[in-house]
Design an enzyme around this catalytic site. Sequence first.
Site, short mmCIF file in Angstrom:
data_model
loop_
_atom_site.label_atom_id
_atom_site.label_comp_id
_atom_site.label_asym_id
_atom_site.label_seq_id
_atom_site.Cartn_x
_atom_site.Cartn_y
_atom_site.Cartn_z
N THR A 88 28.11 26.17 62.22
CA THR A 88 27.92 25.66 63.58
C THR A 88 27.70 26.79 64.58
O THR A 88 28.33 27.84 64.48
CB THR A 88 29.15 24.84 63.98
OG1 THR A 88 29.34 23.83 63.01
CG2 THR A 88 28.98 24.20 65.34
N GLY B 246 36.69 28.48 60.91
CA GLY B 246 38.09 28.80 60.63
C GLY B 246 38.21 30.19 60.03
O GLY B 246 37.41 30.58 59.17
N GLU C 279 33.19 19.03 58.43
CA GLU C 279 32.65 18.66 57.10
C GLU C 279 31.73 17.45 57.20
O GLU C 279 31.76 16.55 56.38
CB GLU C 279 33.78 18.39 56.09
CG GLU C 279 34.88 19.44 55.99
CD GLU C 279 34.35 20.85 55.75
OE1 GLU C 279 33.15 21.02 55.57
OE2 GLU C 279 35.18 21.77 55.78
#
Lengths: 675, 675
Positions: free
Chosen positions: B146, B185, B432
């Site tokens: 992203t 993350g 996801e």
Amino acid sequence: MSSSHDPTKQNAIDMTNARAATSIEVADVRKFLNGGPLLWDRRKKIVTILSNDPVFDKSLRAFHSRQEQFLRGEAISNRLYELQELHKWSQEDMTIALSVMDEPLPIASHNITFKPVLELQASTELRSKYAAMTASKGILGCYLQTELGHGSNLSCLETTATYLPQTQEFELHSPTLTSTKWWSGALGKTATHGIIQAKLILPGEKDMGPHLFFVQLRSLETHETLPGRTLGDVGQPDTLCGWASTDNGFARFDHVRIPKENMLSKFAGVSDAGEYVTPPHAKMSFSGLIYFRSLMVTNAGWLIAKAATVSIRYATVRRQGEIGPDGLERQIITYPSVHVRIIPLLARAFVYLELGRALTRRVDELTRDLSVGDTTQLAELHHMVSGLKVLVSTTGIQDLETARRSMGGHGYSAFAGLGKLYADFLPAATYEGENSILEQQVVRAALKTFRSLSTPRPASLSGTSSYLCLIRDKALVPPKATADTWAKPEAAISLLEWRASLLVQEMANTTTTPDPSITQRVSRAITEAFVAARVGELIAALDSAFKPRAVAVVRKVYLLYLLTTLESALVDLLSLGLIIATVETATHNPTRGLRLAVARLCKELLPEAIGLSDAFGFSDWELDSALGVYDGRVYEALWAKAQQEPLNRTDVTEAYEVSIKPLLLRGQKIAGAKL
Amino acid sequence: MSSSHDPTKQNAIDMTNARAATSIEVADVRKFLNGGPLLWDRRKKIVTILSNDPVFDKSLRAFHSRQEQFLRGEAISNRLYELQELHKWSQEDMTIALSVMDEPLPIASHNITFKPVLELQASTELRSKYAAMTASKGILGCYLQTELGHGSNLSCLETTATYLPQTQEFELHSPTLTSTKWWSGALGKTATHGIIQAKLILPGEKDMGPHLFFVQLRSLETHETLPGRTLGDVGQPDTLCGWASTDNGFARFDHVRIPKENMLSKFAGVSDAGEYVTPPHAKMSFSGLIYFRSLMVTNAGWLIAKAATVSIRYATVRRQGEIGPDGLERQIITYPSVHVRIIPLLARAFVYLELGRALTRRVDELTRDLSVGDTTQLAELHHMVSGLKVLVSTTGIQDLETARRSMGGHGYSAFAGLGKLYADFLPAATYEGENSILEQQVVRAALKTFRSLSTPRPASLSGTSSYLCLIRDKALVPPKATADTWAKPEAAISLLEWRASLLVQEMANTTTTPDPSITQRVSRAITEAFVAARVGELIAALDSAFKPRAVAVVRKVYLLYLLTTLESALVDLLSLGLIIATVETATHNPTRGLRLAVARLCKELLPEAIGLSDAFGFSDWELDSALGVYDGRVYEALWAKAQQEPLNRTDVTEAYEVSIKPLLLRGQKIAGAKL
């Protein structure tokens, strides 16, 4: 997609274009939504003062710890009253200043519960002693009701106030752990005084049930807890980090004596000898709650307005997915799956703001009536605000979450701004009357009225019960929903009133085997029928409120409110036969017409969306959202916010030496390699 | 209520009595839910080790700042692998240890995205170079997809990887602010390496669209950011304080060169000269996502199980409202309005846990198939997990919130424990694969299959599309729902399959004027039909899984799953004519039968509720909830937690001198009084 295209600059272009597309006179609508030009003008002036004052700076609050947020809440409370003195703000100005605060403040308990309850229920003596100090904040109050082990059933509260005729005192006592007062705002660290619900025990161990008492908690000299009290904060008060700026507290009392005059005895008292003096109007004590709950309607309106503004602005500048005619990804607001979710928020905000204003007027009238002993409006208004409180807290929570989710990944960022509003508003479903308890009250009143209709002395129907006319007048038959229904406000209102009537009838006919969700559904149906009728009145008054272009647009906004209410009521409408489906209709789904009508209205309102949300009049300071900035430059705003994250002060985190390095070294040893 | 009654002691009595009322063999059901006696035994041993290790202590975490939570997340990551070495845990043991963690850990990105993607998509050379180090955590990875300005439309990502034939390198570059990689993350402060999605640019400015590249981010010597990279944390990552323990990060690249071998080129490569080598199976890249998404089903099962356990335990010991036959306020779980909300959570947890286990087996099979080039199962499994991911994230979020709200005021306390789970799980609707994108994929596949049915070469129907048999076989007619329907699993399953079939048919017939919610509703209907059929299989297999008493109880649990699914589908069932209402039925609402059947089942399961929730096997450490403690002593637990609140370290808050005292003094001056 052109390779020279810069999405950052495109943000501002998209916002400018969207603003230019608006056909309505934004300034006119803004004055209307703010209650007139004078009130809008005041709000603007006050917001300018606050947003330029460092105490109200929001730029770092996303990074604050709970303690820092609490200290800030106290500093804001103090500064607001300092500014009041400085700028000679009136009471109305202060109401505006407090209403634009987006933090639950420790001072709120004093203003919203302590002060009104004292004014309404204290004896003349007690009031005259504390009224001035309460008004000026020379003392700071809180309201102690809920206990660790006891909630909405007041009759089971354990805290006792035992009358001692010898000394003409009450003795406040917390006999058990579960009798600990719990959750009260400002009780933990702020309040000097409290009004407490306790079981009145008269000589002979006569338990007279819950009554209110006035008690000092902390020293006015040192702010230390007075003897016999144990006070504290209940801890990081909200599960989702909401309410961090206020000190929800606990309190225990160990045989604390207070003078007899400290009983709030306007409507129920104790004689010197210890005999109970019956209140003339038991229901008088409801009126405090009516005031708190009526405020929540306007409050929910502004919250939904913020959610609408932020999500509509972001959806206007965010481009994603298919390539559109301009060779760029489409603005996400152009996708029906996005705009049918967020445009209806505009409608709900418009309706709740007007509804809230009307309600405040009604409650002001009631307060005047009550002060001269006239209780005729009390029951009606009580049921009205109970139902509305449930409706606005339920839909407000949903709308905040809908807006946040419509923003995809960035909606999860603390910098999006809506999460904090959500966390702070979420407990509204429970405080000032648990929603399920209020629903029972609404439904009980409706059933009583319904049953009276078949008796020789039927109740008169008005306001919250006027929809029952449909049942009373047997000649009326439910309308058939047709394509036309979805274009006519009156048809939509009628369907919502029929739904309420038939559901009340069903409930009355099945009391021996109620289904477990019927109370909730009936309460909602009654309240939505009531609101729908009010929306009909707003539509009828449109011509006098706006210029012609705005009339046409706002009419669509109100119709959208009605249609989305119908859509959320489809299970009822279908199962009550108000919309008919048969096996044969499987290829002609009877709900499609409604859904398409909602989609059409949203699409028609699309060019007005930025104008309508601008009309709420929020400054960037009020919204505090990187995704809802007025100029649309959302990516620059997000980037700037992230740079302030404390973890970014150093390149290598302090976790490296302690945790990351040992993990890597162990792994490298196991792999027998070093890269 | 007896005045000698002590609600604190009553808590434990109520819990003991409820536990004694259970008829099922809890130990048997627990082994089943945990995947057999061996796995349960391992979980118990691992939980004992973790819960006795100070690194995993949870007693103060509600008070931690973001930074403290992050440091704790890193410490936990390191300690877990230290314990693995110490106790010689197998890979399966580590999976269990990681699955009982209730914090998003920085190490998760490495395990769930970085490692599988590298294994599946890297060339043999790249894999052999990094496989051992990746497995042992000698390097720590993350996955950069992203961008600040770009989400699910990968083709519009702006980051470029330009091939330079002269040096046989790729040059990674972030041309704009919006091309900044965002949200990944472990990217902010933890990861040493990353796999990055970037547009492959071949000589002649040929844009080949997004491809994956392997890039080092930080020095393995000093952990400092390598030249050309700008890295940081995106800031308090979640709006509701979720995800504070991990470092969701951003990254920009300024002409960073990486060797040609760093392209993940198993399925698509570049020749030395800079020519594109076409992949044999374009869809192979989906299989990574299938793995992540399949894990979410089991994960949602355990989360709902926690919500069910906490809310059922609290509702068992909390007494409120009416006085019951024992002279005390009723246990709130005895109110139908409470138990019809929380008992169905048990059912959803049971179903998702079994479903997740079956899915993991299917995905393991698929992985084996793919490694030998067999892609026959790929499309079917892709659609299955896409639909399931949407379903479990949507219902999981709802169930956590339902459980929390069922607990009234105390449900808002951070000590209730469910808010943190909610905040951490909420982004599951977006990460996801954004749910609305996945829904489109599910629906597109269904429409394709549906349309093929009327062609000479109809698709074969199985698994996720088997419900379409109902449409294919024209002789079949929809069942009429009767009172009997609600007692028979097969009738409920049939209704859900008919709903899916008819909705797909409606959508196929209205593609020119789709209503805006139809994609969402069709995707849900398809997935719920699929799950319902699986529940039918679980019911058929019950006799072999349990002793007779448990068979009868678990059968009710599964039936409850089906009936509550029907209840949530009422709009569809009514509007498709699968449940028929007419004006005449207004007094005989056709949905009452279903609602009463749900209520009856919940009531029958009431005595088993504590046993069924004990069967999930959660320790108090795993739940970390003052309201969900095993022994039921919730008030003592809440009290103890509140005493640890940092604000309670001093009686007089530091806000007193700064803010409260000035406010009080000003007020006293204005009032012209001192009390």
